[in-house]
Design a protein around this motif. Structure first.
Motif, PDB file in Angstrom:
ATOM      1  N   GLU A  12       0.681  -1.335   0.002  1.00  0.00           N
ATOM      2  CA  GLU A  12      -0.165   0.008   0.133  1.00  0.00           C
ATOM      3  C   GLU A  12       0.920   1.158   0.099  1.00  0.00           C
ATOM      4  O   GLU A  12       0.511   2.142  -0.747  1.00  0.00           O
ATOM      5  CB  GLU A  12      -0.934  -0.097   1.249  1.00  0.00           C
ATOM      6  N   LYS A  13       1.985   1.317   0.702  1.00  0.00           N
ATOM      7  CA  LYS A  13       3.053   2.362   0.737  1.00  0.00           C
ATOM      8  C   LYS A  13       3.550   2.577  -0.151  1.00  0.00           C
ATOM      9  O   LYS A  13       3.831   3.474  -0.895  1.00  0.00           O
ATOM     10  CB  LYS A  13       3.901   2.138   1.925  1.00  0.00           C
ATOM     11  N   SER A  14       3.885   1.544  -1.162  1.00  0.00           N
ATOM     12  CA  SER A  14       4.597   1.751  -2.566  1.00  0.00           C
ATOM     13  C   SER A  14       3.558   2.214  -3.464  1.00  0.00           C
ATOM     14  O   SER A  14       4.151   2.973  -4.195  1.00  0.00           O
ATOM     15  CB  SER A  14       4.847   0.068  -2.779  1.00  0.00           C
ATOM     16  N   ALA A  15       2.344   1.807  -3.731  1.00  0.00           N
ATOM     17  CA  ALA A  15       1.340   2.390  -4.331  1.00  0.00           C
ATOM     18  C   ALA A  15       1.023   3.846  -4.063  1.00  0.00           C
ATOM     19  O   ALA A  15       1.020   4.768  -4.997  1.00  0.00           O
ATOM     20  CB  ALA A  15       0.013   1.615  -4.462  1.00  0.00           C
ATOM     21  N   ASP A  16       1.175   4.341  -2.577  1.00  0.00           N
ATOM     22  CA  ASP A  16       0.945   5.475  -2.297  1.00  0.00           C
ATOM     23  C   ASP A  16       1.844   6.457  -2.823  1.00  0.00           C
ATOM     24  O   ASP A  16       1.812   7.614  -3.069  1.00  0.00           O
ATOM     25  CB  ASP A  16       0.842   5.741  -0.977  1.00  0.00           C
ATOM     26  N   SER A  17       3.310   5.889  -3.093  1.00  0.00           N
ATOM     27  CA  SER A  17       4.488   6.514  -3.207  1.00  0.00           C
ATOM     28  C   SER A  17       4.141   7.131  -4.718  1.00  0.00           C
ATOM     29  O   SER A  17       4.879   8.078  -5.209  1.00  0.00           O
ATOM     30  CB  SER A  17       5.704   5.953  -2.888  1.00  0.00           C
ATOM     31  N   ILE A  18       3.650   6.127  -5.522  1.00  0.00           N
ATOM     32  CA  ILE A  18       3.266   6.599  -6.993  1.00  0.00           C
ATOM     33  C   ILE A  18       2.397   7.625  -6.916  1.00  0.00           C
ATOM     34  O   ILE A  18       2.603   8.920  -7.734  1.00  0.00           O
ATOM     35  CB  ILE A  18       2.690   5.454  -7.937  1.00  0.00           C
ATOM     36  N   LEU A  19       1.218   7.907  -6.146  1.00  0.00           N
ATOM     37  CA  LEU A  19       0.346   8.698  -6.111  1.00  0.00           C
ATOM     38  C   LEU A  19       0.799  10.036  -5.644  1.00  0.00           C
ATOM     39  O   LEU A  19       0.473  11.155  -6.209  1.00  0.00           O
ATOM     40  CB  LEU A  19      -0.944   8.205  -5.367  1.00  0.00           C
ATOM     41  N   LYS A  20       1.866  10.034  -4.690  1.00  0.00           N
ATOM     42  CA  LYS A  20       2.056  11.205  -4.115  1.00  0.00           C
ATOM     43  C   LYS A  20       3.015  11.870  -5.059  1.00  0.00           C
ATOM     44  O   LYS A  20       3.568  12.952  -4.951  1.00  0.00           O
ATOM     45  CB  LYS A  20       2.813  10.893  -2.695  1.00  0.00           C
ATOM     46  N   ASN A  21       3.933  11.105  -6.196  1.00  0.00           N
ATOM     47  CA  ASN A  21       4.549  11.629  -7.149  1.00  0.00           C
ATOM     48  C   ASN A  21       5.857  12.533  -6.561  1.00  0.00           C
ATOM     49  O   ASN A  21       6.305  13.511  -7.096  1.00  0.00           O
ATOM     50  CB  ASN A  21       3.810  12.490  -7.913  1.00  0.00           C
ATOM     51  N   LYS A  22       6.337  11.933  -5.370  1.00  0.00           N
ATOM     52  CA  LYS A  22       7.525  12.668  -4.768  1.00  0.00           C
ATOM     53  C   LYS A  22       8.667  11.732  -5.184  1.00  0.00           C
ATOM     54  O   LYS A  22       8.746  10.528  -5.026  1.00  0.00           O
ATOM     55  CB  LYS A  22       7.489  12.560  -3.158  1.00  0.00           C
TER      56      LYS A  22
END
Length: 298
Positions: free
Chosen positions: A110-120
């Motif tokens: 989930e955190k990995s997918a979030d990192s894509i969404l955050k685009n940082k």
């Protein structure tokens, strides 16, 4: 956003394949479009990424461990595209050492997918190694000597699972022999009676070893750890210290930072870039600063 999802289904004994459905679902939840490709054999990821049209995607997502990432970055650096699209990591391999330096622990999908969404993103250094026969890139660590001998033995005993590494350590400790090392560190030559050399871009190696606690993935330097001559008992005392980095306080251990490194050994030593068994000494190694953008969580 559209992502190219690359999965190594045999990473960590098939764990990546088991996690594949969950990864797809997490991407769909975040409305991240993706094309999915699963590798069929070792080395295929290099060709897939090398020939990928970067213009069609906003990012590459790698589902696997450090070995899958090793193949990915080698394909990335050989790709002719002028674009540098970011890379994300779903750490479902055996080691996942690099993932820790971008804020992810093993299995944190989930955190990995979030990192894509955050685009940082962060531009990350990579190592380039030239041997007499071939050249390649690495992103985590390049080892030789005792550490490589253990890895080679463990590979032969892989049917024993995680026990294979312990057996490899015991076998190689019994036959322990130091070797003459000549290493040039940014033009300064030193000679040692050596047990192993580790050239690190990241802090961790393997699952839990903190080989280079002072390594920084975007500082333009590689961290060198030399384990010099010691007896068998002393070596067995040393290895557990790498779990908390206290090995750096041992008198037999030396550390350096360098942009360019040359290594000669006698006899020739096999290399382990990012856990793979590829190439032999002598080698020339260079830190290529801030080459590939990665999504980070921290």
């Amino acid at each position: 956003m559209k992502v190219f999802l690359l999965v190594n289904p045999v990473a960590d004994g098939g764990n990546a394949n088991k996690q594949m459905f969950r990864i797809k679902e997490e991407l769909k939840k975040r409305k991240i479009d993706f094309d999915f490709v699963s590798t069929n054999y070792a080395g295929e990821a290099v060709d897939i990424i090398k020939n990928l049209s970067f213009e069609k995607y906003d990012a590459i997502s790698v589902c696997g461990g450090d070995g899958t990432l090793f193949e990915t970055i080698n394909g990335y650096m050989e790709n002719n595209s002028e674009l540098k699209i970011p890379v994300s990591v779903f750490p479902v391999g055996r080691g996942n050492a690099f993932a820790r330096d971008i804020g992810l622990e093993a299995g944190e999908i989930e955190k990995s997918a979030d990192s894509i969404l955050k685009n940082k993103t962060k531009l990350v250094d990579i190592g380039f190694c030239k041997t007499p026969e071939k050249s390649f890139y690495f992103i985590n660590i390049l080892g030789l000597g005792f550490v490589t001998d253990v890895a080679a033995t463990a590979f032969k005993l892989r049917a024993f699972g995680h026990l294979s590494y312990i057996l490899g350590v015991l076998y190689r400790t019994i036959s322990l022999k130091s070797f003459p090392l000549r290493i040039e560190i940014d033009g300064k030559l030193i000679e040692r009676d050596n047990i192993f050399v580790e050239i690190s871009n990241t802090r961790y190696t393997g699952k839990d070893f903190i080989m280079a606690p002072n390594a920084v993935i975007d500082d333009g330097f590689l961290d060198i750890t030399l384990m010099n001559k010691m007896g068998r008992l002393r070596l067995l005392q040393c290895l557990p210290k790498i779990f908390d980095a206290s090995h750096l306080s041992m008198e037999e251990v030396e550390t350096f930072k360098a942009k360019k490194i040359k290594v000669e050994t006698s006899p020739t030593k096999i290399l382990t870039p990012d856990g793979q068994l590829i190439g032999n000494t002598p080698i020339e190694v260079e830190c290529l600063q801030r080459q590939i953008p990665f999504f980070i969580y921290n």
